[in-house]
Design a protein around this motif. Structure first.
Motif, mmCIF file in Angstrom:
data_model
loop_
_atom_site.group_PDB
_atom_site.id
_atom_site.type_symbol
_atom_site.label_atom_id
_atom_site.label_comp_id
_atom_site.label_asym_id
_atom_site.label_seq_id
_atom_site.Cartn_x
_atom_site.Cartn_y
_atom_site.Cartn_z
ATOM 1 N N LEU A 4 0.931 -1.247 -0.216
ATOM 2 C CA LEU A 4 -0.091 0.040 -0.051
ATOM 3 C C LEU A 4 0.909 1.494 0.055
ATOM 4 O O LEU A 4 1.794 1.406 0.866
ATOM 5 C CB LEU A 4 -0.895 0.028 1.341
ATOM 6 N N ASN A 5 0.738 2.269 -1.038
ATOM 7 C CA ASN A 5 1.236 3.445 -0.887
ATOM 8 C C ASN A 5 0.171 4.675 -0.692
ATOM 9 O O ASN A 5 -1.099 4.266 -0.916
ATOM 10 C CB ASN A 5 1.907 3.785 -2.281
ATOM 11 N N VAL A 6 0.401 5.656 -0.353
ATOM 12 C CA VAL A 6 -0.413 6.724 -0.199
ATOM 13 C C VAL A 6 -0.087 7.927 -1.267
ATOM 14 O O VAL A 6 1.021 8.289 -1.295
ATOM 15 C CB VAL A 6 -0.880 7.448 1.123
ATOM 16 N N ASN A 7 -0.910 8.246 -2.097
ATOM 17 C CA ASN A 7 -0.782 9.122 -3.067
ATOM 18 C C ASN A 7 -1.013 10.713 -2.381
ATOM 19 O O ASN A 7 -2.448 10.904 -2.117
ATOM 20 C CB ASN A 7 -1.577 9.221 -4.575
ATOM 21 N N ILE A 8 -0.127 11.563 -2.217
ATOM 22 C CA ILE A 8 -0.779 12.663 -1.466
ATOM 23 C C ILE A 8 -0.715 13.801 -2.572
ATOM 24 O O ILE A 8 0.230 14.670 -3.012
ATOM 25 C CB ILE A 8 0.593 13.412 -0.550
ATOM 26 N N VAL A 225 5.776 -5.568 -9.139
ATOM 27 C CA VAL A 225 4.708 -5.278 -8.541
ATOM 28 C C VAL A 225 3.608 -4.300 -8.915
ATOM 29 O O VAL A 225 4.098 -3.339 -9.419
ATOM 30 C CB VAL A 225 5.164 -4.691 -7.310
ATOM 31 N N ILE A 226 2.354 -4.990 -9.366
ATOM 32 C CA ILE A 226 1.341 -3.925 -10.000
ATOM 33 C C ILE A 226 0.487 -3.572 -8.874
ATOM 34 O O ILE A 226 -0.049 -4.239 -8.020
ATOM 35 C CB ILE A 226 0.456 -5.041 -11.039
ATOM 36 N N LEU A 227 0.295 -2.133 -8.878
ATOM 37 C CA LEU A 227 -0.628 -1.416 -8.042
ATOM 38 C C LEU A 227 -1.323 -0.547 -8.594
ATOM 39 O O LEU A 227 -1.123 0.763 -8.883
ATOM 40 C CB LEU A 227 0.425 -0.601 -6.814
ATOM 41 N N PRO A 228 -2.814 -0.961 -8.757
ATOM 42 C CA PRO A 228 -3.788 -0.153 -9.327
ATOM 43 C C PRO A 228 -3.987 0.982 -8.597
ATOM 44 O O PRO A 228 -4.058 0.969 -7.316
ATOM 45 C CB PRO A 228 -4.950 -0.951 -9.476
ATOM 46 N N ASP A 336 -13.205 -5.186 -0.685
ATOM 47 C CA ASP A 336 -13.001 -4.977 -2.025
ATOM 48 C C ASP A 336 -11.462 -5.238 -2.166
ATOM 49 O O ASP A 336 -11.022 -5.683 -3.252
ATOM 50 C CB ASP A 336 -13.302 -3.502 -2.392
ATOM 51 N N ILE A 337 -10.552 -4.482 -1.516
ATOM 52 C CA ILE A 337 -9.145 -4.626 -1.707
ATOM 53 C C ILE A 337 -8.784 -6.298 -1.830
ATOM 54 O O ILE A 337 -7.945 -6.671 -2.418
ATOM 55 C CB ILE A 337 -8.499 -3.981 -0.490
ATOM 56 N N GLU A 338 -9.273 -7.029 -0.599
ATOM 57 C CA GLU A 338 -8.867 -8.356 -0.498
ATOM 58 C C GLU A 338 -9.386 -9.210 -1.717
ATOM 59 O O GLU A 338 -8.775 -10.187 -2.155
ATOM 60 C CB GLU A 338 -9.696 -9.115 0.838
ATOM 61 N N GLY A 348 -1.211 -5.012 -4.484
ATOM 62 C CA GLY A 348 -1.471 -3.965 -3.760
ATOM 63 C C GLY A 348 -2.241 -2.639 -4.384
ATOM 64 O O GLY A 348 -2.567 -3.007 -5.531
ATOM 65 N N PHE A 349 -2.206 -1.680 -4.022
ATOM 66 C CA PHE A 349 -2.880 -0.375 -4.391
ATOM 67 C C PHE A 349 -2.227 0.708 -3.865
ATOM 68 O O PHE A 349 -1.416 0.864 -3.005
ATOM 69 C CB PHE A 349 -4.282 -0.317 -3.788
#
Length: 411
Positions: A4-8, A225-228, A336-338, A348-349
């Motif tokens: 998990l990343n957070v887009n600021i 690693v694919i993160l939509p 939803d994430i799971e 991940g996302f």
């Protein structure tokens, strides 16, 4: 484990986020906005913070706050005030010099203890082109050919550092682009791929394609690693979450939403009423679109399948770029994430909260603990570098390439 990343993204991904009650609409012009969210993300044990950017003066500032702080400047301050969380910055391959960029990012990675990742983008749009004295943006395929050469040059420079070498070997290469050219670049050099997808089956096929294509370049599929992207609207109840979404739709500046959509589609929307459909005869095949083909493809698919009116489409996108929006309780969002994770549609996302900082507070305080309870997300960091967080080894240096070709001004 899930990543998990957070887009600021200034005040939040929603176009009206800066107008949301209790939100400081100009907070994104202060460094504290970014450092406080990054510290919160580190306490939640996220993999990284992510900063989007474009080398331009954005005219949409008339209708919402923008991204006007240069990413490496912000990430340097975040690095000084955090210890573990990864730091991913977006920097253009079209409008930078590879030698200078390699040094700047390599130094930041070294000083941060091996926590940096470079999101290499080709920078679509006429506004950025004009900012560099060009009358129009470079042709799509040319931008991506330059990006591949540029990235190979930068990675080779990092690999050759004997002094101030990175604790993680070299920075992680991140890439975002769902076009045919973008997918090739992802398979060639991308270690983390930020994607945009509305459909689980399509996302699963995209992930399989990228991983399979990576093998053609001599890479291991597990090293990608694919993160939509996912935009979250969290409420303590389902009704509360939907009421929050409705309010965000109501405060969305119409002029901004229309301007952004027109830019994505490359057509003028002047004179088109909210209750009229988008004229499909004006839409080209996504492979022939200028600008960002990824988001063009997503928006065109919505138009083709749902046949919305202009007003309905503006509300569905909420002034965002076309990333999937999930509305609900912490448990529903975790469901939803799971589902996507276990279906092989995502590793991940890249989380884009509706409003910052309140939407991320809700995600970090309630969704992350739910994912931890399910055994899907870490409760402590195992390592100190971004590569360790992502479970990535050190790939081979891309084959030597010629000097990156110049992006010449339009004649």
């Amino acid at each position: 484990m899930l990543h998990l990343n957070v887009n600021i993204l200034n005040a939040g991904v929603f176009g009206g986020s800066w107008r949301f009650p209790g939100t400081d609409g100009t907070a994104s012009y202060t460094i504290e906005h970014y450092t406080s969210i990054a510290k919160k993300a580190e306490r939640a044990k996220l993999d990284a913070v992510f900063l989007a950017d474009g080398p331009l003066l954005d005219p949409s500032i008339a209708h919402r706050t923008g991204n006007n702080l240069e990413p490496t400047t912000v990430l340097a301050r975040i690095a000084a005030q955090t210890e573990r969380i990864g730091l991913i910055g977006t920097l253009s391959s079209s409008y930078n010099d590879p030698v200078e960029l390699a040094r700047r990012l390599g130094d930041l990675d070294y000083l941060s203890g091996g926590r940096f990742g470079w999101n290499v983008v080709t920078t679509a749009g006429a506004v950025a082109a004009r900012n560099f004295g060009r009358t129009s943006e470079p042709e799509h395929a040319l931008r991506y050919r330059r990006a591949a050469e540029f990235a190979a040059h930068v990675v080779a420079s990092w690999a050759g550092r004997t002094e101030l070498a990175s604790p993680q070997g070299r920075p992680v290469v991140v890439q975002a682009g769902g076009s045919r050219d973008g997918r090739r670049l992802a398979a060639q050099v991308g270690e983390v791929i930020f994607s945009a997808d509305q459909d689980l089956d399509h996302a699963r096929a995209f992930r399989a394609e990228i991983r399979e294509s990576a093998t053609a370049f001599g890479r291991r599929p597990e090293d990608v690693v694919i993160l939509p992207g996912i935009s979250t609207v969290v409420g303590s109840t389902e009704a509360e979450a939907h009421a929050r979404r409705q309010l965000l739709d109501e405060i969305l500046p119409d002029a901004y939403a229309r301007q952004r959509l027109a830019g994505q589609l490359g057509i003028a929307l002047d004179g088109l009423a909210d209750d009229e459909p988008i004229p499909t005869e004006l839409l080209v095949d996504p492979d022939h679109a200028g600008g960002s083909q990824t988001f063009y493809r997503i928006v065109k698919a919505i138009i083709d399948t749902e046949r919305p009116t202009l007003g309905q489409l503006l509300k569905k996108l909420s002034g965002g770029g076309g990333h999937r929006i999930v509305v609900g309780t912490p448990e529903q969002i975790a469901d939803d994430i799971e589902t996507w994770f276990r279906a092989g549609a995502a590793d991940g996302f890249n989380v884009m909260p509706d409003v910052l900082p309140s939407g991320f507070d809700d995600f970090a305080d309630h969704v992350v603990p739910e994912l931890q309870r399910r055994g899907l997300f870490r409760t402590e960091y195992d390592g100190r570098t971004l590569r360790e967080h992502l479970g990535l080894g050190l790939p081979a240096v891309p084959a030597p390439a010629a000097e990156p070709r110049a992006v010449e001004p339009a004649r």
